[in-house]
Scaffold this motif. Structure first.
Motif, PDB file in Angstrom:
ATOM      1  N   THR B  19       0.837  -1.211   0.000  1.00  0.00           N
ATOM      2  CA  THR B  19       0.000   0.000   0.000  1.00  0.00           C
ATOM      3  C   THR B  19       0.866   1.252   0.000  1.00  0.00           C
ATOM      4  N   ILE B  20       1.855   1.257   0.902  1.00  0.00           N
ATOM      5  CA  ILE B  20       2.714   2.439   1.012  1.00  0.00           C
ATOM      6  C   ILE B  20       3.500   2.624  -0.292  1.00  0.00           C
ATOM      7  N   ILE B  65      -0.565   9.643   3.763  1.00  0.00           N
ATOM      8  CA  ILE B  65       0.159   8.361   3.743  1.00  0.00           C
ATOM      9  C   ILE B  65       0.453   7.909   5.181  1.00  0.00           C
ATOM     10  N   LEU B  69      -0.782   4.517   7.140  1.00  0.00           N
ATOM     11  CA  LEU B  69       0.164   3.604   7.801  1.00  0.00           C
ATOM     12  C   LEU B  69      -0.210   3.403   9.269  1.00  0.00           C
ATOM     13  N   PHE B 106       9.153   1.509   8.427  1.00  0.00           N
ATOM     14  CA  PHE B 106       8.447   1.782   7.165  1.00  0.00           C
ATOM     15  C   PHE B 106       8.818   3.172   6.633  1.00  0.00           C
ATOM     16  N   VAL B 110      10.556   4.348   3.185  1.00  0.00           N
ATOM     17  CA  VAL B 110       9.910   5.288   2.252  1.00  0.00           C
ATOM     18  C   VAL B 110      10.866   6.434   1.908  1.00  0.00           C
ATOM     19  N   CYS B 147       8.139  13.114   8.731  1.00  0.00           N
ATOM     20  CA  CYS B 147       7.272  11.935   8.584  1.00  0.00           C
ATOM     21  C   CYS B 147       7.029  11.300   9.945  1.00  0.00           C
ATOM     22  N   TYR B 151       3.555  10.674  11.771  1.00  0.00           N
ATOM     23  CA  TYR B 151       3.182   9.287  12.086  1.00  0.00           C
ATOM     24  C   TYR B 151       2.796   9.153  13.558  1.00  0.00           C
TER      25      TYR B 151
END
Lengths: 245, 250
Positions: B19-20, B65, B69, B106, B110, B147, B151
């Motif tokens: 998905t990511i 995104i 996640l 993750f 990315v 990020c 997150y």
């Protein structure tokens, strides 16, 4: 069939009672309207087309990038209600044809999209008045609304299918955002009318309020997509979900 | 370590990586499309321009995104109603740390993929010279930090609310806010605007000559504060998440 459909729609309305699902359609257009109006006020020497300039400021990002994702959130939520606990069993064994069950979900999604659209237009009108626009409210907005609603139904059908097939709540929303971003590319290359996520933006004239679009192409493509995605969803419901539970 | 391994077992066949990857691929497609036929001037400024355009794409897409996640990682516990059960097996907070590290891995993947892609793209397109490694390293670290802060915020929301619609709408709202902040200033103190502060390049557009010039950024004191704020958000969200999550487990 008609009674079954009405009963299914009523059941769906009951399921959504007191859920915070409307928040999504309420909050994001406000952010867009607020900053769109601010940008319009700050650049009035360049943006001279009054309502039309304000409209592009309000809708360009909202319609291209975020509205598909918002509709996706709503659709994911509609199926999630069935996925929690053992609701799938009750849903699929209800004494109502599967197509009516699907149409009731679609009706709810479309209702959410229409209310969201109405909210966007209401904010547009209020913002225009607050921004001091003196000319009359453009009559074309009715056409934009109707065409945008047809496009929103297409997005609803696509997202309902995605959320039905993909069990995750989040992934279809990510796909919707990606679909919206890709829609910018498709519209830029004049393929917008053939791409489900762009039809909504073109209908709303999000990019350019003076844009001439082919209404017949919009309607034919939209109806085609609606039939295909609705049929695929009903087919999937009939074939897969019962076996999976 | 065991808890972290368990996290990866829980998400087995959940296709989170796929998905990511798919979402980040949209960014790659965007980059491929945006400068597909660079002229001589674009090749001369290519490496700097990359450091300008990558944060702008991230400011739009990364909040969503990250929400996807975090939602995928947190939803496992909601669906299984495992908070109380897990608390009987290990100390409170261990599960939170495992989720943070799992997400961080993750994010690391990315960010690495993004930078490898843009560098490979630059060489393929024949950008003049080589990337300025000092600026690229700074951009990578700050990108990672932005990020991570998003997150942690999204993990906090996804853990607090059973209904995943709320954190995902917050993610979408963050994307929209980031996009709008982009038009206000090239720095922001809000978590969603961190990518703007992290951008190592700036753009100068001359309206008379219509020439765009990119240059490496010299941070002003206010902009440095905005960069510092990214790390403050990490600490704030981490601490809030740890406290709230530990309580939730109990």
């Amino acid at each position: 069939m008609r009674t079954s459909f009405i009963r299914a729609v009523k059941a769906e309305s009951l399921k959504l009672k007191r859920s915070p699902v409307w928040l999504a359609f309420f909050a994001l257009p406000i952010i867009s309207a607020f900053f769109g109006t601010m940008n319009y006020k700050l650049n009035m020497e360049v943006l001279k087309a009054e309502w039309y300039s304000l409209w592009s400021q309000h809708t360009i990002f909202l319609c291209y990038l975020f509205m598909p994702a918002l509709i996706g959130t709503y659709c994911s939520y509609l199926w999630r209600l069935e996925r929690t606990r053992h609701n799938w069993n009750s849903f699929l064994t209800a004494p109502v044809p599967i197509s009516c069950l699907y149409l009731s979900k679609l009706t709810q999604a479309v209702r959410g999209a229409i209310l969201g659209n109405l909210w966007i237009f209401f904010l547009f009108y209020i913002s225009g008045k607050l921004a001091g626009i003196r000319s009359g409210f453009p009559p074309e907005t009715l056409e934009w609304f109707l065409c945008g609603t047809v496009g929103a139904v297409v997005v609803c059908c696509v997202q309902l299918l995605l959320s039905l097939v993909i069990r995750s709540f989040a992934i279809p929303i990510g796909i919707a955002l990606a679909g919206g971003v890709f829609g910018l590319f498709m519209t830029n290359h004049d393929y917008g009318m053939n791409y489900p996520y762009s039809i909504y933006c073109l209908g709303m004239r999000a990019n350019n309020p003076n844009m001439e679009i082919s209404l017949s192409a919009l309607i034919v493509n939209s109806v085609g997509y609606i039939i295909v995605f609705a049929a695929l969803s009903v087919f999937y419901l009939r074939r897969h979900e019962i076996a999976a539970n | 370590m065991n808890t972290l391994r368990m996290e990866f077992q829980k998400i087995k066949r959940k296709k989170i990586a796929l998905t990511i990857c798919a979402l980040v691929s949209v960014q790659f497609a965007w980059l491929l499309w945006s400068g597909s036929r660079p002229d001589e001037d674009a090749r001369l400024q290519g490496w700097i321009e990359t450091l300008y355009s990558l944060p702008l794409m991230n400011v739009i897409m990364m909040p969503t995104i990250m929400s996807v996640l975090a939602s995928r990682l947190a939803d496992v516990e909601h669906k299984g109603n495992t908070y109380k059960l897990l608390n009987t097996l290990r100390r409170p907070g261990a599960l939170y740390h495992a989720k943070v590290i799992c997400g961080l891995l993750f994010i690391l993947a990315v960010c690495a993929a993004q930078f490898i892609f843009v560098i490979a793209l630059g060489y393929t397109r024949g950008y003049a010279g080589h990337p300025e490694w000092k600026y690229y390293a700074a951009a990578f670290v700050l990108n990672l930090a932005c990020c991570l802060s998003l997150y942690l915020l999204q993990l906090l929301l996804s853990m607090l609310f059973f209904n995943q619609m709320i954190p995902l709408v917050a993610g979408l709202g963050g994307s929209m806010l980031g996009l709008i902040l982009m038009y206000v200033k090239m720095y922001s103190f809000l978590p969603w605007g961190g990518f703007l502060s992290a951008a190592q390049a700036r753009m100068d557009w001359n309206p008379d000559t219509r020439i765009i010039r990119f240059y490496y950024r010299a941070y002003s004191p206010v902009e440095l504060c905005a960069v510092f704020m990214i790390f403050v958000w990490i600490v704030v969200f981490y601490t809030a998440g740890r406290i709230l999550f530990s309580r939730k487990e109990v």
